[in-house]
Design a protein around this motif. Structure first.
Motif, PDB file in Angstrom:
ATOM      1  N   ILE A  32       0.863  -1.174  -0.012  1.00 12.17           N
ATOM      2  CA  ILE A  32       0.140   0.035   0.068  1.00 12.17           C
ATOM      3  C   ILE A  32       0.845   1.082   0.104  1.00 12.17           C
ATOM      4  CG2 ILE A  32      -1.560   1.313   1.364  1.00 12.17           C
ATOM      5  CD1 ILE A  32      -2.719  -1.407   2.580  1.00 12.17           C
ATOM      6  N   GLY A  33       0.449   2.222  -0.869  1.00 14.50           N
ATOM      7  CA  GLY A  33       1.304   3.422  -1.109  1.00 14.50           C
ATOM      8  C   GLY A  33       0.829   4.254   0.003  1.00 14.50           C
ATOM      9  N   LEU A  34       1.927   5.014   0.558  1.00 15.36           N
ATOM     10  CA  LEU A  34       1.533   5.801   1.740  1.00 15.36           C
ATOM     11  C   LEU A  34       1.936   7.513   1.225  1.00 15.36           C
ATOM     12  CD1 LEU A  34       2.983   4.165   4.954  1.00 15.36           C
ATOM     13  CD2 LEU A  34       0.503   4.006   3.899  1.00 15.36           C
ATOM     14  N   ARG A  35       1.264   8.419   1.244  1.00 14.67           N
ATOM     15  CA  ARG A  35       1.615  10.066   1.215  1.00 14.67           C
ATOM     16  C   ARG A  35       2.168  10.369   2.551  1.00 14.67           C
ATOM     17  NH1 ARG A  35      -0.344  14.879   1.984  1.00 14.67           N
ATOM     18  NH2 ARG A  35      -2.450  14.173   2.555  1.00 14.67           N
ATOM     19  N   LEU A  36       3.278  10.802   2.437  1.00 12.42           N
ATOM     20  CA  LEU A  36       3.945  11.539   3.690  1.00 12.42           C
ATOM     21  C   LEU A  36       3.836  12.983   3.520  1.00 12.42           C
ATOM     22  CD1 LEU A  36       7.243   9.292   3.784  1.00 12.42           C
ATOM     23  CD2 LEU A  36       4.815   8.899   4.663  1.00 12.42           C
ATOM     24  N   SER A  37       3.063  13.480   4.687  1.00 14.17           N
ATOM     25  CA  SER A  37       2.802  14.933   4.785  1.00 14.17           C
ATOM     26  C   SER A  37       4.016  15.662   5.311  1.00 14.17           C
ATOM     27  CB  SER A  37       1.551  15.055   5.786  1.00 14.17           C
ATOM     28  OG  SER A  37       2.059  14.681   7.186  1.00 14.17           O
ATOM     29  N   ARG A  38       3.675  16.949   5.179  1.00 10.39           N
ATOM     30  CA  ARG A  38       5.043  17.837   5.793  1.00 10.39           C
ATOM     31  C   ARG A  38       5.438  17.206   7.056  1.00 10.39           C
ATOM     32  NH1 ARG A  38       1.736  21.154   2.628  1.00 10.39           N
ATOM     33  NH2 ARG A  38       2.572  22.231   0.940  1.00 10.39           N
TER      34      ARG A  38
END
Length: 395
Positions: A32-38
């Motif tokens: 599963i791809g995770l988007r990493l926030s600031r």
């Protein structure tokens, strides 16, 4: 499951020995791809050594663009402007109306992401000798001077100073420490995760894509994928995609979410058989063995509840606050939990009474906001609704 030994004053993420902490079985959601926030990246950089941080950063994928590009699944047409505020809370709409900009970029104008499995591998470096799979935590017991984890087979860990439950929505530690106040609801929405060679994405090109099919009789189907330019010419690299659907559309055989492979792949192919030709390769050429189902859950939408603090036991991540995929903020909030708790331990020089109380007080503020935001987005995007009568995930 994190555990701190009394004799070492050491907190890690995983271990094999019963005297430190243990993991349940390996999950089938590693792709599963995770988007990493600031905020997530800032927390990681602040807590990793410069060398470890650089290695992690180099592993992450970077995609140009400020946000999602939306496509109609049937026509293949770009409907980004029409879907600009889909699932967005009113403050975001108001902010953009005033000329502000809300986007998904994390650093340097890039959207930064990583596969869940790759992130786990990065965090396990240095702890490999302490990892033992297939040990399920059934609860814990307090001692005169510490705490022990209790495992499903009846065995117990050595005494430790502190126990941190991070074993997801089925956390027995969360249920025990909160006296059942931490509740996770089954939204009814379901998902499928898949992988396919980069060659299948040629017609899409670089970007973070959200594809929506609203013409299904039994409910809307959507897909999200992140296509990185640097890997597009290497067919040995596989990109992941995540499909989701409104309640009643995706039915895993016997509602068994441990099933992976062809059954999940076949359902994904069936749901997308009428999609536009530039999207079909994502499913026709998929790595069927990597396909997996997922259940879309959410904690109490009003936020993380209060419970009487237990100085030696607390929870992080999905064990404390499960979130829907809307907004992609669940994993980011979990990392923020770990960074906060880790900082408090470092500042105290190890376990001290009051650490879990301070952590939980601060965590409830930002995590509650994240849960509310995630649920609001899911109501708009997935058509879900939660109230006190909704089915719960049984722990």
């Amino acid at each position: 499951m994190a555990w701190q030994r009394r004799d070492q004053r050491r907190t890690c993420a995983v271990t094999a020995r019963k005297d430190v902490f243990e993991l349940p079985t390996q999950a089938n959601n590693a792709n599963i791809g995770l988007r990493l926030s600031r905020e997530c990246l800032d927390a990681l950089e602040a807590n990793l050594t410069p060398t470890r941080w650089q290695k992690f950063w180099d592993t992450c994928g970077k995609t140009a663009g400020a946000g999602f590009a939306a496509l109609d699944a049937i026509t293949g047409e770009d409907v980004t402007e029409a879907r600009k505020y889909e699932g967005a809370a009113a403050p975001r709409r108001d902010d953009e109306a005033k000329g502000g900009k809300m986007d998904l970029s994390s650093r340097d104008g890039k959207i930064v992401g990583i596969a869940r499995g790759e992130m786990r591998e990065q965090f396990m470096v240095g702890c490999e000798d302490f990892i033992r799979w297939s040990h399920h935590v059934a609860g814990y017991e307090l001692t005169d001077s510490g705490v022990r984890a209790i495992f499903a087979d009846g065995s117990k860990s050595e005494e430790g100073e502190m126990l941190v439950g991070g074993e997801g929505i089925y956390s027995k530690v969360a249920k025990q420490v909160s006296n059942g106040k931490i509740v996770t609801y089954d939204t009814g929405a379901r998902g499928i995760h898949g992988k396919v060679s980069t060659s299948a994405f040629k017609e899409l090109g670089e970007g973070v894509w959200r594809v929506t099919d609203e013409r299904k009789k039994d409910g809307k189907v959507f897909l999200i994928t992140n296509v990185r330019a640097n890997d597009m010419d290497d067919p040995t690299v596989e990109f992941g995609w995540t499909m989701g659907a409104q309640p009643g559309v995706i039915h895993p055989p016997n509602e068994d979410y441990a099933i992976i492979g062809k059954p999940a792949a076949d359902i994904a192919k069936s749901l997308t058989k009428d999609w536009h030709p530039k999207l079909k390769p994502l499913f026709d050429n998929m790595n069927e063995a990597e396909a997996a189902f997922s259940k879309i859950t959410c904690s109490t939408p009003t936020g993380v509840p209060d419970w009487p603090n237990q100085p030696r036991v607390t929870v992080i991540g999905d064990a404390a606050h499960s979130m829907t995929p809307a907004g992609g903020i669940g994993a980011n909030t979990a990392v923020r939990d770990a960074a906060l708790l880790g900082r408090l331990l470092v500042e105290a020089g190890g376990y001290r009474e009051g650490i879990t109380e301070t952590y939980e007080r601060e965590m409830r503020v930002y995590a509650s906001e994240a849960v509310r935001s995630s649920y609001a987005g899911a109501k708009m995007q997935f058509g879900v609704h939660i109230d006190e009568n909704s089915p719960r995930v049984h722990v």
